[in-house]
Write a protein that holds these residues in place. Structure first.
Motif, short mmCIF file in Angstrom:
data_model
loop_
_atom_site.label_atom_id
_atom_site.label_comp_id
_atom_site.label_asym_id
_atom_site.label_seq_id
_atom_site.Cartn_x
_atom_site.Cartn_y
_atom_site.Cartn_z
N ALA A 105 -15.06 -20.49 -139.51
CA ALA A 105 -15.63 -20.07 -138.72
C ALA A 105 -15.27 -18.89 -138.64
CB ALA A 105 -15.39 -20.24 -137.18
N VAL A 106 -15.35 -17.37 -139.78
CA VAL A 106 -15.34 -15.85 -140.18
C VAL A 106 -15.38 -15.62 -138.99
CG1 VAL A 106 -14.95 -15.01 -142.15
CG2 VAL A 106 -14.95 -16.85 -142.07
N PHE A 107 -14.76 -14.70 -138.42
CA PHE A 107 -15.02 -13.19 -137.40
C PHE A 107 -14.38 -12.39 -137.96
CE2 PHE A 107 -11.65 -13.47 -134.92
CZ PHE A 107 -10.75 -14.71 -134.53
N THR A 108 -14.65 -11.23 -138.00
CA THR A 108 -13.84 -9.85 -137.54
C THR A 108 -13.42 -9.51 -136.52
OG1 THR A 108 -15.34 -7.39 -137.81
CG2 THR A 108 -14.94 -8.95 -140.40
N TYR A 109 -12.61 -8.02 -135.64
CA TYR A 109 -12.50 -7.63 -134.84
C TYR A 109 -11.74 -6.23 -135.17
CZ TYR A 109 -10.34 -7.04 -130.14
OH TYR A 109 -10.43 -6.50 -128.36
N GLN A 110 -12.83 -5.53 -134.75
CA GLN A 110 -12.82 -3.93 -135.44
C GLN A 110 -13.24 -2.85 -134.23
OE1 GLN A 110 -15.85 -5.55 -138.45
NE2 GLN A 110 -14.69 -3.24 -139.48
N GLY A 111 -12.30 -1.79 -134.50
CA GLY A 111 -13.29 -0.77 -133.64
C GLY A 111 -13.61 0.22 -133.94
N ASP A 112 -13.42 0.95 -133.25
CA ASP A 112 -15.12 2.37 -133.03
C ASP A 112 -14.70 2.85 -134.46
OD1 ASP A 112 -13.37 2.55 -131.37
OD2 ASP A 112 -14.31 4.55 -131.26
N VAL A 163 -15.06 -3.06 -131.16
CA VAL A 163 -15.04 -2.45 -130.37
C VAL A 163 -14.66 -1.20 -129.63
CG1 VAL A 163 -12.90 -2.63 -128.52
CG2 VAL A 163 -13.02 -4.81 -129.09
N ASN A 164 -15.27 -0.64 -129.04
CA ASN A 164 -15.76 0.35 -128.96
C ASN A 164 -15.42 1.50 -127.91
OD1 ASN A 164 -17.09 3.15 -128.71
ND2 ASN A 164 -19.35 2.79 -128.79
N ASN A 165 -14.10 2.31 -128.33
CA ASN A 165 -13.91 2.59 -127.15
C ASN A 165 -14.14 4.10 -127.20
OD1 ASN A 165 -11.56 3.59 -129.21
ND2 ASN A 165 -10.19 1.78 -128.07
N THR A 166 -14.50 5.04 -128.70
CA THR A 166 -15.42 5.83 -128.77
C THR A 166 -13.93 7.53 -128.89
OG1 THR A 166 -15.09 7.44 -126.03
CG2 THR A 166 -17.44 6.24 -126.62
N THR A 216 -18.11 7.76 -132.27
CA THR A 216 -19.15 7.08 -131.33
C THR A 216 -18.66 8.56 -130.31
OG1 THR A 216 -17.17 5.58 -131.59
CG2 THR A 216 -19.13 4.43 -131.85
N THR A 217 -17.69 9.15 -130.28
CA THR A 217 -16.61 9.71 -129.66
C THR A 217 -17.95 10.73 -128.78
OG1 THR A 217 -14.70 10.19 -129.90
CG2 THR A 217 -15.67 12.27 -129.02
N GLU A 251 -24.12 13.65 -133.64
CA GLU A 251 -24.62 12.59 -132.19
C GLU A 251 -23.27 11.14 -132.36
OE1 GLU A 251 -28.64 12.52 -130.49
OE2 GLU A 251 -28.28 14.44 -130.88
N PRO A 252 -23.55 10.80 -130.98
CA PRO A 252 -22.34 9.47 -130.67
C PRO A 252 -23.33 8.79 -131.65
CG PRO A 252 -22.32 10.24 -128.79
CD PRO A 252 -22.94 11.16 -129.54
N ILE A 253 -22.52 7.65 -132.41
CA ILE A 253 -23.35 6.88 -133.22
C ILE A 253 -23.88 5.26 -132.54
CG2 ILE A 253 -23.57 5.02 -135.46
CD1 ILE A 253 -23.12 7.19 -137.45
N LYS A 254 -25.18 5.18 -132.86
CA LYS A 254 -24.94 3.87 -131.44
C LYS A 254 -25.53 2.77 -133.12
CE LYS A 254 -27.89 5.92 -128.85
NZ LYS A 254 -29.08 6.43 -127.54
N MET A 255 -24.33 1.76 -133.18
CA MET A 255 -24.34 1.29 -133.62
C MET A 255 -25.39 -0.71 -133.90
SD MET A 255 -22.86 2.03 -136.73
CE MET A 255 -23.17 0.83 -137.89
N THR A 256 -24.72 -1.29 -132.56
CA THR A 256 -25.33 -1.97 -132.55
C THR A 256 -27.70 -2.04 -132.99
OG1 THR A 256 -24.32 -3.00 -130.53
CG2 THR A 256 -26.64 -3.74 -130.71
N GLU A 257 -27.87 -0.75 -132.23
CA GLU A 257 -29.51 -0.65 -132.43
C GLU A 257 -29.12 -0.68 -133.94
OE1 GLU A 257 -27.51 0.96 -130.16
OE2 GLU A 257 -28.76 1.26 -128.68
N ILE A 258 -28.82 -0.14 -134.89
CA ILE A 258 -29.06 0.38 -136.51
C ILE A 258 -28.45 -1.32 -137.20
CG2 ILE A 258 -27.69 0.81 -138.26
CD1 ILE A 258 -27.08 3.50 -136.58
N ILE A 259 -27.50 -2.03 -136.45
CA ILE A 259 -27.41 -3.55 -136.97
C ILE A 259 -28.58 -4.01 -136.39
CG2 ILE A 259 -26.04 -5.44 -137.02
CD1 ILE A 259 -24.40 -2.70 -138.82
#
Ligand SMILES: Cc1ncc(C[n+]2csc(CCOP(=O)(O)OP(=O)(O)O)c2C)c(N)n1
Ligand SMILES: Cc1ncc(C[n+]2csc(CCOP(=O)(O)OP(=O)(O)O)c2C)c(N)n1
Ligand code: SF4
Ligand code: SF4
Ligand code: SF4
Ligand code: SF4
Ligand code: SF4
Ligand code: SF4
Ligand SMILES: [Mg+2]
Ligand SMILES: [Mg+2]
Lengths: 182, 86, 357, 260, 357, 260, 86, 182
Positions: D90-97, D123-126, D138-139, D159-167
């Motif tokens: 079960a492979v997962f990444t944990y990444q910042g913006d 984890v998007n903290n802009t 994402t700022t 403009e701030p990128i909306k990753m979830t929409e794109i993904i």
């Protein structure tokens, strides 16, 4: 270096020069010789002429790249123009006389042999086998590998899907050899 | 003879795309090869009058091998630009 | 998988593939670039049929990092590219060096700098041997001179990668990659290193303690200790040095050349021997570790040296360093962009011999 | 009351040590949610964590699973290598913006497009937290950072990128959602989303992706409470919460499911 | 822009920025990474106010390629990063080398390999000097030892970049980047090289013939000719070699060290001189071109050498090559991860002097 | 009839030399459309072309404008550098699908998101042409290439990426359209789209992006005519033509405008 | 006294987020500093009975500083899990 | 090396140790001396202790990094624990006795001086100025730079927005100096 031979095989992209280069290399290997095959892709990536160099030797082969070859198979005019000047004195030059004016052969310096490869191939039913005619002639002239080994190696270079073409290609090799038999 | 359409044979690569778009289907493959070894297309004299100068062949040609002129009736005076100038 | 003893006529690129497959390579991560395209193409055909992994990555950066992931799992894995693509892999190579991951990277190098051309060149010697990535790490660099060696060395590459937990680069050029030669297959063997648990690799922790593979060392002294350990590891690689000596015993002048240039120089040397010139060849097969001791020995025996490379002069540094106690080395550089032939080297050899031709 | 029933239990896979995060930093919550899901889905023995470079670089100290550190931005590529090498994990990444949306954009897009069976926790903290609060993709427009001291300007920096929409728009994505952890309700919904992001690849459906809006009080130069308010007041209106894709057969109405 | 003669106390990172701004740097392309974050941060504040360009790129790869674009326009432009980020720029640097573009790259290097740490290190010497990118190219490498030098050398970097149409790297470390020292500003000048038309750069063709900047050379012999020209250019850089000699005249032993290690070794040497030890310092300021001639001269004069680096041993190769006709060099490597202090070097210097302390 | 009026004129900025492209390769048409727009908008004197790595690498031989060669995939970053250094220039890239959508994904996305005032001409032939026909991110499911010899498999390699849709969704994009050059009608529409992709950045509105579906008969192993048919039969149904974004105040109904 | 909620003072960083979510608003900032130098929160004895064991504070806490138990009335026998076990 | 002095200034993140390090460095520069200031960011990137090293000299300064300093300003206990053992014999150690038990000072080996910096700062109206008290005491004890130069340098390290704080900070420096005046 005993049993040493090298050749540049050159022509247009579609003439199957790479194929007969590979065939010769296979045959040499089957014949127990050392061999190298080197495709030389020129500056243009699309179109243009294709050539390859085959070196056959009983010894280890140092260089797969030959600037001044012992022999040449020239399937079209640009190939003769480009490589004939580099052939060593007295070297064998097989010229596809179907496409090249034999007057261009430097018969004073090299042993140039014209073979009407396209016409011979045509007469066997398929112009595309002109390359086989040429390699048959070359093998006959130089004795670098026995004809039967050459023919037996066809199965290595012709994909199984086209196995039924093998007999015709054997014929073409033979016809090439016959055309230059002294 | 006045030809509204001309093919630069040294440029043509015989791809036949022009043949597929000509409304009059007047472009055909010749039996000539050019110096680069490509068969080239042609509009034979018999049919050249049918050319409407629509330029479809020129628009689709990837090799800038086609020149098309308006039929003289339609051409205005003084406009004699050579297609391949520059 | 090859039948042991099977003899085939194949390209160097294919030999590398077959050697890797025979050696148990489970994962290949590639990206197209001339003159190594045969490698991903072959692997895309063969690997899935064997139930193994082929991924065409989105870039060389990604391919190198996929390799990092598979290597962290202790799986035999490989990537290949050519010069510009190898430059893009440098960050990941430094990470794999720092994290001590066993990974095999193939560079079928081409003419540079920049886009250069697609012909052979040895312009990437420095990058491969001195480290194009950041920080102090070293990778094994294996330079085959024949297609047979390409097959054999890729097997060795996997063994060394796992023996030392270290990246290994196979450095060929367009000649090695593109030429066909007869090759006897089947000597490469999958070893136990592909077993699921090697004591350090990621398998999912199961019942044991979790494992961690990283290159960050922030606590006081940790990075220094790590670098010291790495230094010792790199020094210990010396025992796996490989080279070929050809007619060196009575030679006055030894040509030092690697890879395709080594084999081409051999032709020149054969020819010159025929005319009585006392020339020999030393061909480093491992560029790192470099055969410095052997060269030092030859230098101590009074030989003179001429380094020939297909670049502006890179390995010559290592030759000069190796022989500096007793001798120096002349240098002849074939320019990348010109195809090297045996004739090209006659004049430089005669000059080094002090003979006016 | 230690012998009462626990109303809240820390997951066993989470190491019980203090974190290095700043006060109020929601990386702490995000990584706890990951740990809870690992426990609930009983994944700790077969999990492989791909750490990334950012304030969460030490995640391997907190999650007691096998871990590897990826170069900045490359976690999705490393995860691809790991998953292909160990399909049972079960492979997962944990990444910042900064890691995922800036330098790692190509790896993120292609990992999703290939439909790698891995989970990406984003984890998007802009802001670039670890390096001192520089501008991220994402700022928010107008937000001041150390590299857009006058505030991000849409005209110059985009403009701030909306990753979830794109993904979510990519074929290989099986699950994509955006959540927040600024309220109890949102934390509960976030947990569900993280869980689904793990389930989607485990069900062999494709990539699982969850974006967690989080605070960086330090670099936002706010108190944790102010920072937390900013999530609902400024971030959520621009980055709407919701499930953007879900191939697991549940209702996937945008903006509803995981918020509830 | 600074007032000439203005004296300030600033960090090395800021000195680099102010030096670049004074030297007419028009475009800066950055990406955050410790320990060089002050550079993009400073530039983001200052450049827009001057009507110049600051772009935070999406990655170091992108930053380097933005630099390539601006450099192709003949505009003074710069990027900066630290070790892992510099690895990512290698492909673009090779392209800029091959395309002969004037570009300035700053590496405030950190501990490696891999993620390493954020402290000082000289582990990137090889990468900077031997070329971490593919192919035969060289870049000027300038290694400041003081904050003043950081200011001065970044100005020189732009001048050299344009004089030779070549990438120039300023190689510092976390010490040079983070320390504050008094600096006198204002000596860096924008030269005519920022004028719109330099004869080769892209401006939009206007009425002239179009210009083309590329590194692909496919026609026969073109790449070889290009490489030959580059070789000559690199050789000609020799005339811009820079170094500092400190108390070498009567020295028995010369410590060779660069950048921050050079200045720290100076402390050690001062102290040892006080106790009568005849030690001097040679500090290369240009690492490429390397001050080989000067070292050879010193070697010919009978000096012995000790190379000290903050790595496992990289520059020592170049020192040994330089002095090999007459001498050799000992080596002491401070491990990256340990902060170097003058005391650390006493023992190695005594050992090289042959003194048992 | 050379002294009749030309019904078709080659643009002056196009060098009148034979191209190196294979017979039927539509790079020839695409680069002609670019040249026509450069002429019509009178841009040749201030244009700067960013070449990319692919079969179009020699574009600088055909377009008589100032040019620079970008490393593979990095043309949008190079274009950013050029445009920021020379704001008065008309800067454009010309890129293949391997270049733009695979290795160059991050640079493409961020160039668009920042709204760089540049034009991206994207020639999508669903394959890596120059290197011998390997799989691209845009390769159709089932399409055989030299690196997916059994045909692209969605499950393993993902689905073809739709770049125009993604680019249109980014804030900095002013114009985005997908066109084809397989019919006269489409060629005419394509020309309009290319023109608008140049106009958008020149009007300071943001990025101009145009995707041109094109054939690669050689690597598709088809005759040029078969290849051309494949555009309408296979490609367009998956990659719908149309204007996906247009900030230039014209009607921007999806799928209509540039097809007409 | 039975406390349904406890704060691990060594973990608390005084961020006050728990204070904002407690329905009864019973969490307050103490005047104590912990060994790391952070002020810590508390539920004072006077109000602890008002705790509903809702666990909101624990869910929002980024530092795993809060333990919450159900009120004994509701707790089933045998379930005595220590929150921080493992 | 004449006129040489070096000091490590250490404390918690919020105590302003970097600020007084910079202040000292500015003052030394204004006083015509050579000076280096080196922030040492420890392994933890978030929280933890902060410290910096300032070296002042009439000569060129070789190393900005000092392992065995001549003096120390310890604003909290961990700083004293960590750095006091490294201070050279007889070196000056200013200890913030508001937060550190003076019993921990190694008075046998070093010249340790306790300054109740927080309390003095408090008494001047702002605990945050404890750092200024400490640097005032340090300057007084070592004479590394004159007090007035130190005060005059405040404008270099305090941003113009906070210029109105300068007089209070001058007072704090003076109070620190007064506290240790022999
Ligand atoms: C190649 C490379 N570039 C840059 C860095 C420096 N770096 C470390 S973390 C980071 C950004 C982290 O920001 P984000 O991903 O948003 O994580 P956060 O800290 O905000 O959680 C950067 C740029 C690096 N380590 N490697
Ligand atoms: C870093 C790097 N990787 C790989 C290559 C090899 N390469 C040259 S062109 C190309 C792909 C071209 O495909 P595409 O962009 O689709 O253009 P097309 O030829 O199809 O027009 C590749 C991978 C390279 N030159 N540089
Ligand atoms: S379209 Fe052009 S190249 Fe193709 S056949 Fe017609 S004229 Fe020739
Ligand atoms: S101009 Fe029109 S009608 Fe004439 S040949 Fe061309 S396509 Fe046919
Ligand atoms: S800097 Fe921001 S993201 Fe990093 S730990 Fe602190 S609050 Fe969290
Ligand atoms: S390979 Fe394909 S894209 Fe390249 S020139 Fe030929 S047809 Fe065009
Ligand atoms: S459990 Fe609920 S009621 Fe009790 S302190 Fe926590 S938030 Fe308040
Ligand atoms: S949320 Fe946690 S860390 Fe923050 S104040 Fe409450 S208990 Fe402390
Ligand atoms: Mg962040
Ligand atoms: Mg393509």
């Amino acid at each position: 270096m005993s049993g040493y031979q090298d050749v540049i095989v050159a022509g247009f992209g579609g003439q199957g020069v790479m194929l007969i280069g590979t065939l010769l290399a296979y045959a040499a290997m089957e014949d127990g010789l050392n061999v190298t095959y080197m495709p030389v892709y020129g500056p243009e990536m699309r179109g243009g002429t294709a050539n390859c160099t085959v070196v056959v030797s009983k010894d280890d082969i140092g260089s797969p790249i030959i600037h001044l070859p012992k022999s040449l198979i020239a399937m079209n005019r640009p190939s003769l123009d480009k490589f004939q000047p580099r052939v060593q004195d007295g070297g064998v030059v097989v010229v596809n006389s179907s496409l090249v004016d034999m007057a261009l052969a430097d018969t004073a310096r090299v042993q140039a042999v014209g073979v009407p490869a396209n016409e011979i191939a045509d007469s066997l039913g398929n112009t595309k086998m002109a390359n086989m005619v040429a390699i048959g002639a070359y093998a006959q002239l130089t004795g670098v590998v026995p004809l039967d080994v050459l023919k037996a190696s066809l199965k290595k270079v012709i994909s199984p899907n086209y196995a039924k073409m093998i007999p015709a290609n054997e014929q073409a090799i033979q016809a090439g050899a016959d055309a230059v038999r002294a | 003879m006045m030809r509204p359409v001309e093919f630069r044979e040294d440029r043509c690569k015989g791809c036949a795309l022009c043949m597929t778009v000509c409304p009059g289907e007047i472009i055909t493959m010749s039996s000539r090869f050019n110096t680069s070894g490509y068969k080239v297309v042609e509009v034979r004299d018999e049919v050249v009058e049918e050319c409407t100068s629509c330029a479809a062949c020129a628009l689709i040609c990837p090799d800038y091998a086609v020149s098309v002129w308006r039929k003289p009736a339609k051409a205005k005076k003084g406009e004699t630009a050579d297609v391949h100038a520059g | 998988m090859s039948t042991p003893g099977e003899r085939v006529l194949i390209k160097g690129n294919e030999a590398i593939c077959r050697g890797a497959v025979d050696a148990g390579c489970q994962c290949f991560f590639g990206y197209p670039i001339t003159p190594q395209n045969d490698i991903p193409e072959y692997m895309s055909k063969v690997m899935p049929n064997l139930g193994r992994v082929f991924v065409q990555a989105e870039s060389e950066v990604a391919a190198a990092n996929m390799l990092l992931g598979a290597a962290a799992c202790g799986i035999r894995a490989m990537t290949s590219s050519s010069s510009p693509g190898i430059s893009l892999k440098q960050e990941a190579i430094s990470y794999m060096g720092g994290t001590e991951l066993p990974a095999v990277i193939v560079n079928i190098s081409r003419g540079g700098p920049g886009l250069g051309d697609i012909g052979p060149s040895q312009g990437d010697y420095y990058q491969a041997v001195k480290g194009g990535g950041h920080g102090d790490y070293r990778q094994f660099v294996l330079a085959p001179g024949t297609v047979q060696e390409a097959y054999d060395l890729i097997g060795k590459a996997f063994d060394l990668a796992f023996a030392y937990r270290n990246p290994v680069m196979l450095l060929g050029d367009a000649i090695i990659g593109q030429m066909m030669e007869p090759v006897t297959l089947g000597s490469n063997k999958e070893t136990e290193s592909n077993s699921p648990d090697l004591g350090w690799n990621l398998t999912g922790k199961g019942q044991r303690d979790p494992r961690l593979l990283k290159s960050l060392h922030l606590t006081d002294g940790a990075l220094a200790g790590h670098n010291l350990r790495l230094r010792d590891k790199y020094a210990s690689m010396e025992k796996d040095v490989l080279f070929e000596n050809f007619l060196v015993d009575d030679a006055e002048l030894i040509v030092v050349a690697f890879g395709s240039i080594g084999r081409i120089a051999k032709s020149t040397i054969r020819k010159m021997r025929a005319s009585g010139k006392k020339v020999g060849l030393h061909r480093p097969i491992t560029l790192f570790p470099f055969p410095s001791r052997e060269l030092d020995k030859l230098a101590a025996a009074g030989k003179r040296f001429l380094t020939i490379e297909h670049n502006l002069g890179q390995m010559v540094d290592d030759v000069r360093l190796a022989v500096r106690k007793h001798a120096d080395s002349d240098f002849y550089g074939q320019m990348p962009g010109n195809l090297p032939t045996p004739e090209d080297f006659e004049q430089p050899i005669l000059a080094a011999l002090g003979v006016n031709s | 009351m230690k012998n009462g029933k626990a109303a809240f239990t820390l997951p066993g896979v989470l190491a019980d040590i203090p974190t290095h995060y700043c006060p109020g930093c929601q990386h702490g919550v995000a990584q706890r949610l990951v740990a809870e899901c690992l426990d609930e889905l009983a994944l700790s023995e077969k999990a492989i964590c791909i750490g990334s470079i950012g304030c969460s670089v030490f995640i391997y100290n907190y999650l007691k699973v096998d871990s590897v550190e990826a170069p900045h931005g490359r976690a999705p590529a490393v995860a691809t290598g790991v998953k292909r090498a160990r399909p049972e994990a079960a492979v997962f990444t944990y990444q910042g913006d900064g890691d995922l949306a800036s330098i790692g954009m190509a790896e993120t897009m292609h990992c999703a497009n290939r439909g790698e069976r891995v989970t990406i926790v984003f984890v998007n903290n802009t802001v670039y937290g670890m390096t001192g609060g520089q501008m991220a993709p994402t700022t928010m427009v107008g937000q001041r950072t150390t590299t857009c001291p006058g505030g991000r300007c849409a005209d110059n920096e985009g403009e701030p990128i909306k990753m979830t929409e794109i993904i979510a728009s990519l074929g290989g994505t099986a699950y994509a959602a955006r959540v927040a952890v600024d309220s109890v309700k949102h934390v509960r919904a976030a947990k569900k989303a993280v869980r689904r992001a793990f389930e989607a690849p485990l069900n062999n459906l494709g990539l699982g992706f969850v974006e967690i809006l989080a605070t960086c009080p330090t670099n936002w130069k706010m108190t944790p409470v102010q920072a937390n308010k900013r999530i609902s007041e400024e971030l959520i209106p621009y980055f709407p919460l919701g499930t953007y894709k879900n191939l697991m057969g549940e209702q996937a109405a945008e903006g509803t499911e995981v918020e509830g």
